[in-house]
Motif scaffolding. Structure first.
Motif, short mmCIF file in Angstrom:
data_model
loop_
_atom_site.label_atom_id
_atom_site.label_comp_id
_atom_site.label_asym_id
_atom_site.label_seq_id
_atom_site.Cartn_x
_atom_site.Cartn_y
_atom_site.Cartn_z
N UNK A 5 0.80 -1.22 0.00
CA UNK A 5 0.00 0.00 0.00
C UNK A 5 0.84 1.27 0.00
N UNK A 6 2.14 1.14 0.23
CA UNK A 6 3.02 2.31 0.17
C UNK A 6 3.42 2.63 -1.27
N UNK A 7 3.22 1.70 -2.18
CA UNK A 7 3.58 1.88 -3.58
C UNK A 7 2.34 2.34 -4.33
N UNK A 8 2.13 3.64 -4.34
CA UNK A 8 0.94 4.18 -5.00
C UNK A 8 1.35 4.85 -6.29
N UNK A 9 0.95 4.26 -7.37
CA UNK A 9 1.27 4.79 -8.69
C UNK A 9 1.15 3.68 -9.71
N UNK A 23 -4.51 7.17 -13.44
CA UNK A 23 -3.12 7.28 -13.89
C UNK A 23 -2.88 8.64 -14.52
N UNK A 24 -3.85 9.15 -15.25
CA UNK A 24 -3.72 10.49 -15.85
C UNK A 24 -3.52 11.51 -14.73
N UNK A 25 -4.33 11.41 -13.67
CA UNK A 25 -4.15 12.34 -12.54
C UNK A 25 -2.77 12.20 -11.91
N UNK A 30 2.84 14.30 -11.27
CA UNK A 30 4.27 14.07 -11.39
C UNK A 30 4.94 15.09 -12.30
N UNK A 31 4.28 15.40 -13.42
CA UNK A 31 4.86 16.30 -14.42
C UNK A 31 4.48 17.76 -14.20
N UNK A 32 3.53 18.02 -13.32
CA UNK A 32 3.09 19.40 -13.09
C UNK A 32 2.43 19.99 -14.32
N UNK A 33 1.54 19.20 -14.94
CA UNK A 33 0.89 19.66 -16.16
C UNK A 33 -0.61 19.38 -16.08
N UNK A 34 -1.33 19.88 -17.06
CA UNK A 34 -2.76 19.61 -17.14
C UNK A 34 -2.99 18.31 -17.91
N UNK A 35 -4.21 17.80 -17.83
CA UNK A 35 -4.55 16.59 -18.58
C UNK A 35 -4.40 16.83 -20.08
N UNK A 36 -4.81 17.99 -20.55
CA UNK A 36 -4.70 18.31 -21.97
C UNK A 36 -3.24 18.32 -22.42
N UNK A 37 -2.37 18.91 -21.60
CA UNK A 37 -0.95 18.94 -21.93
C UNK A 37 -0.36 17.53 -21.96
N UNK A 49 7.55 7.52 -20.59
CA UNK A 49 7.54 8.55 -19.56
C UNK A 49 8.71 9.52 -19.72
N UNK A 50 9.87 9.01 -20.08
CA UNK A 50 11.03 9.88 -20.28
C UNK A 50 10.82 10.84 -21.45
N UNK A 51 10.24 10.33 -22.53
CA UNK A 51 9.99 11.18 -23.70
C UNK A 51 8.95 12.25 -23.37
N UNK A 52 7.91 11.87 -22.64
CA UNK A 52 6.88 12.84 -22.25
C UNK A 52 7.47 13.88 -21.33
N UNK A 53 8.26 13.45 -20.36
CA UNK A 53 8.93 14.37 -19.42
C UNK A 53 9.79 15.37 -20.19
N UNK A 54 10.55 14.88 -21.13
CA UNK A 54 11.42 15.74 -21.93
C UNK A 54 10.60 16.71 -22.77
N UNK A 55 9.55 16.21 -23.38
CA UNK A 55 8.68 17.05 -24.21
C UNK A 55 8.06 18.18 -23.39
#
Length: 59
Positions: A5-9, A23-25, A30-37, A49-55
């Motif tokens: 239960x400590x592993x939430x994600x 997961x979207x939320x 995590x990325x500090x962005x909106x759902x649309x972004x 995830x790395x590509x999205x983070x970089x983008x």
């Protein structure tokens, strides 16, 4: 699914799943962005995830 239960994600944190609302939320937080972004970034660079983070310009 783990019973830890400590592993939430997402189970696979290397891939962004935009088909699960919780997961979207999580990824938006995590990325500090909106759902649309987030959805736009996934559409452009794919589900890595790395590509999205970089983008999004996040570290």
């Amino acid at each position: 699914m783990s019973d830890d239960l400590d592993n939430r994600g997402p189970a696979d944190r290397a891939r962004v799943n935009v088909n699960e609302s919780w997961e979207v939320r999580w990824w938006c937080k995590q990325f500090g962005c909106t759902e649309a972004q987030l959805r736009a970034a996934v559409k452009v660079v794919g589900v890595s995830a790395n590509a999205v983070r970089q983008h999004l310009g996040k570290r």
